[in-house]
Design a protein around this motif. Structure first.
Motif, PDB file in Angstrom:
ATOM      1  N   ASP A  67       0.830  -1.203   0.000  1.00  0.00           N
ATOM      2  CA  ASP A  67       0.000   0.000   0.000  1.00  0.00           C
ATOM      3  C   ASP A  67       0.871   1.263   0.000  1.00  0.00           C
ATOM      4  O   ASP A  67       0.606   2.212  -0.742  1.00  0.00           O
ATOM      5  N   GLN A  68       1.903   1.268   0.838  1.00  0.00           N
ATOM      6  CA  GLN A  68       2.802   2.417   0.873  1.00  0.00           C
ATOM      7  C   GLN A  68       3.503   2.601  -0.475  1.00  0.00           C
ATOM      8  O   GLN A  68       3.672   3.724  -0.947  1.00  0.00           O
ATOM      9  N   MET A  69       3.915   1.496  -1.093  1.00  0.00           N
ATOM     10  CA  MET A  69       4.579   1.569  -2.394  1.00  0.00           C
ATOM     11  C   MET A  69       3.651   2.215  -3.421  1.00  0.00           C
ATOM     12  O   MET A  69       4.079   3.068  -4.204  1.00  0.00           O
ATOM     13  N   GLN A  70       2.378   1.831  -3.387  1.00  0.00           N
ATOM     14  CA  GLN A  70       1.413   2.422  -4.316  1.00  0.00           C
ATOM     15  C   GLN A  70       1.253   3.926  -4.055  1.00  0.00           C
ATOM     16  O   GLN A  70       1.145   4.718  -4.994  1.00  0.00           O
ATOM     17  N   ILE A  75       2.530   9.623  -5.486  1.00  0.00           N
ATOM     18  CA  ILE A  75       3.161  10.899  -5.150  1.00  0.00           C
ATOM     19  C   ILE A  75       4.204  11.266  -6.206  1.00  0.00           C
ATOM     20  O   ILE A  75       4.242  12.397  -6.698  1.00  0.00           O
ATOM     21  N   VAL A  76       5.033  10.302  -6.566  1.00  0.00           N
ATOM     22  CA  VAL A  76       6.073  10.558  -7.567  1.00  0.00           C
ATOM     23  C   VAL A  76       5.448  10.943  -8.901  1.00  0.00           C
ATOM     24  O   VAL A  76       5.904  11.881  -9.565  1.00  0.00           O
ATOM     25  N   LYS A  77       4.383  10.250  -9.282  1.00  0.00           N
ATOM     26  CA  LYS A  77       3.717  10.586 -10.546  1.00  0.00           C
ATOM     27  C   LYS A  77       3.155  12.002 -10.513  1.00  0.00           C
ATOM     28  O   LYS A  77       3.160  12.702 -11.524  1.00  0.00           O
ATOM     29  N   ASN A  78       2.673  12.430  -9.353  1.00  0.00           N
ATOM     30  CA  ASN A  78       2.145  13.794  -9.232  1.00  0.00           C
ATOM     31  C   ASN A  78       3.224  14.855  -9.455  1.00  0.00           C
ATOM     32  O   ASN A  78       2.943  15.939  -9.950  1.00  0.00           O
ATOM     33  N   TYR A  79       4.446  14.533  -9.079  1.00  0.00           N
ATOM     34  CA  TYR A  79       5.543  15.494  -9.193  1.00  0.00           C
ATOM     35  C   TYR A  79       6.394  15.283 -10.453  1.00  0.00           C
ATOM     36  O   TYR A  79       7.232  16.136 -10.775  1.00  0.00           O
ATOM     37  N   ALA A  80       6.206  14.183 -11.151  1.00  0.00           N
ATOM     38  CA  ALA A  80       7.121  13.779 -12.221  1.00  0.00           C
ATOM     39  C   ALA A  80       7.286  14.838 -13.313  1.00  0.00           C
ATOM     40  O   ALA A  80       8.410  15.136 -13.726  1.00  0.00           O
ATOM     41  N   THR A  81       6.213  15.411 -13.788  1.00  0.00           N
ATOM     42  CA  THR A  81       6.308  16.388 -14.883  1.00  0.00           C
ATOM     43  C   THR A  81       7.107  17.605 -14.449  1.00  0.00           C
ATOM     44  O   THR A  81       8.002  18.066 -15.175  1.00  0.00           O
ATOM     45  N   ASP A  82       6.800  18.129 -13.263  1.00  0.00           N
ATOM     46  CA  ASP A  82       7.528  19.294 -12.760  1.00  0.00           C
ATOM     47  C   ASP A  82       8.994  18.960 -12.491  1.00  0.00           C
ATOM     48  O   ASP A  82       9.885  19.762 -12.778  1.00  0.00           O
ATOM     49  N   LEU A  83       9.254  17.778 -11.924  1.00  0.00           N
ATOM     50  CA  LEU A  83      10.632  17.373 -11.669  1.00  0.00           C
ATOM     51  C   LEU A  83      11.425  17.271 -12.966  1.00  0.00           C
ATOM     52  O   LEU A  83      12.583  17.691 -13.031  1.00  0.00           O
ATOM     53  N   ASN A  84      10.792  16.718 -13.989  1.00  0.00           N
ATOM     54  CA  ASN A  84      11.462  16.575 -15.274  1.00  0.00           C
ATOM     55  C   ASN A  84      11.809  17.949 -15.859  1.00  0.00           C
ATOM     56  O   ASN A  84      12.922  18.167 -16.354  1.00  0.00           O
ATOM     57  N   ASP A 135       5.857  14.804   1.318  1.00  0.00           N
ATOM     58  CA  ASP A 135       4.626  14.037   1.116  1.00  0.00           C
ATOM     59  C   ASP A 135       4.862  12.548   1.356  1.00  0.00           C
ATOM     60  O   ASP A 135       4.023  11.859   1.938  1.00  0.00           O
ATOM     61  N   ILE A 136       5.999  12.060   0.923  1.00  0.00           N
ATOM     62  CA  ILE A 136       6.311  10.632   1.112  1.00  0.00           C
ATOM     63  C   ILE A 136       6.517  10.327   2.588  1.00  0.00           C
ATOM     64  O   ILE A 136       6.030   9.310   3.098  1.00  0.00           O
ATOM     65  N   LYS A 137       7.220  11.191   3.296  1.00  0.00           N
ATOM     66  CA  LYS A 137       7.486  10.943   4.713  1.00  0.00           C
ATOM     67  C   LYS A 137       6.204  10.849   5.529  1.00  0.00           C
ATOM     68  O   LYS A 137       6.163  10.156   6.546  1.00  0.00           O
ATOM     69  N   LYS A 138       5.153  11.511   5.096  1.00  0.00           N
ATOM     70  CA  LYS A 138       3.874  11.476   5.825  1.00  0.00           C
ATOM     71  C   LYS A 138       3.265  10.081   5.873  1.00  0.00           C
ATOM     72  O   LYS A 138       2.470   9.795   6.767  1.00  0.00           O
ATOM     73  N   ILE A 139       3.613   9.213   4.924  1.00  0.00           N
ATOM     74  CA  ILE A 139       3.023   7.874   4.898  1.00  0.00           C
ATOM     75  C   ILE A 139       3.902   6.834   5.590  1.00  0.00           C
ATOM     76  O   ILE A 139       3.522   5.668   5.679  1.00  0.00           O
TER      77      ILE A 139
END
Length: 179
Positions: A67-70, A75-84, A135-139
């Protein structure tokens, strides 16, 4: 002539160390592990490393649940475009800085200006990564956060050890140039 060649090699090595260390800092090759399963992937993936994508190596020892991996993937997908986009901006700013450094008419002011642009781009990238990591640390559980901190401490120590070794090798290469 020999001195010119030596200075050229020194300048090239300095660029390699500068750019190479930055490139290696965010190394990672994709999302598939060696065994073909989906998950974070480092240089070797799977049992060999993993979690290298977008600097997520800090999660290596966190033992995330499915569940955490999902949630992390989301979270990563939400940031991916901006990170790129930020990564591309950093790369361009660093390339411009190196062009300025090597320009025939380069001066200190131009180099400082180019470096300021690269620093600004790097700062924007780091702030975005901070938001993603927050955001990741929150989970994560308290135990997982402790494992993450321990992993980061080990990584920092390894980086310091490698830095000293690399500098020694660099000095040996310099000495070899004048023999």
């Amino acid at each position: 002539m020999k001195i010119n060649k030596g200075l050229t090699i020194i300048a090239a090595l300095a660029m390699i160390f500068t750019l190479g260390s930055q490139a290696m800092a965010g190394r990672g090759g994709g999302w598939k592990n060696c065994d073909g399963n989906m998950g974070f992937h480092g240089r070797h993936g799977g049992k060999h490393g993993g979690y290298g994508m977008m600097g997520l190596g800090f999660l290596r020892d966190a033992n995330l649940t499915e569940d955490q991996m999902q949630q992390v993937v989301g979270i990563v997908k939400n940031y991916a475009t901006d990170l790129n986009a930020k990564r591309d901006a950093v790369r361009t700013a660093r390339q411009d800085m190196m062009k300025t450094l090597m320009a025939d008419d380069a001066d200190e002011a131009a180099v400082r200006k180019a470096h300021a642009k690269a620093a600004t781009a790097g700062e924007a990238m780091m702030v975005l990564r901070f938001k993603m990591v927050s955001d990741i640390k929150k989970i994560l559980t308290a135990e997982q956060l402790a494992a993450v901190k321990e992993n980061m401490n080990r990584r920092h120590q390894r980086m310091q050890d490698n830095s000293g070794r690399r500098w020694t090798e660099f000095e040996k290469q310099l000495d070899a140039l004048i023999k």
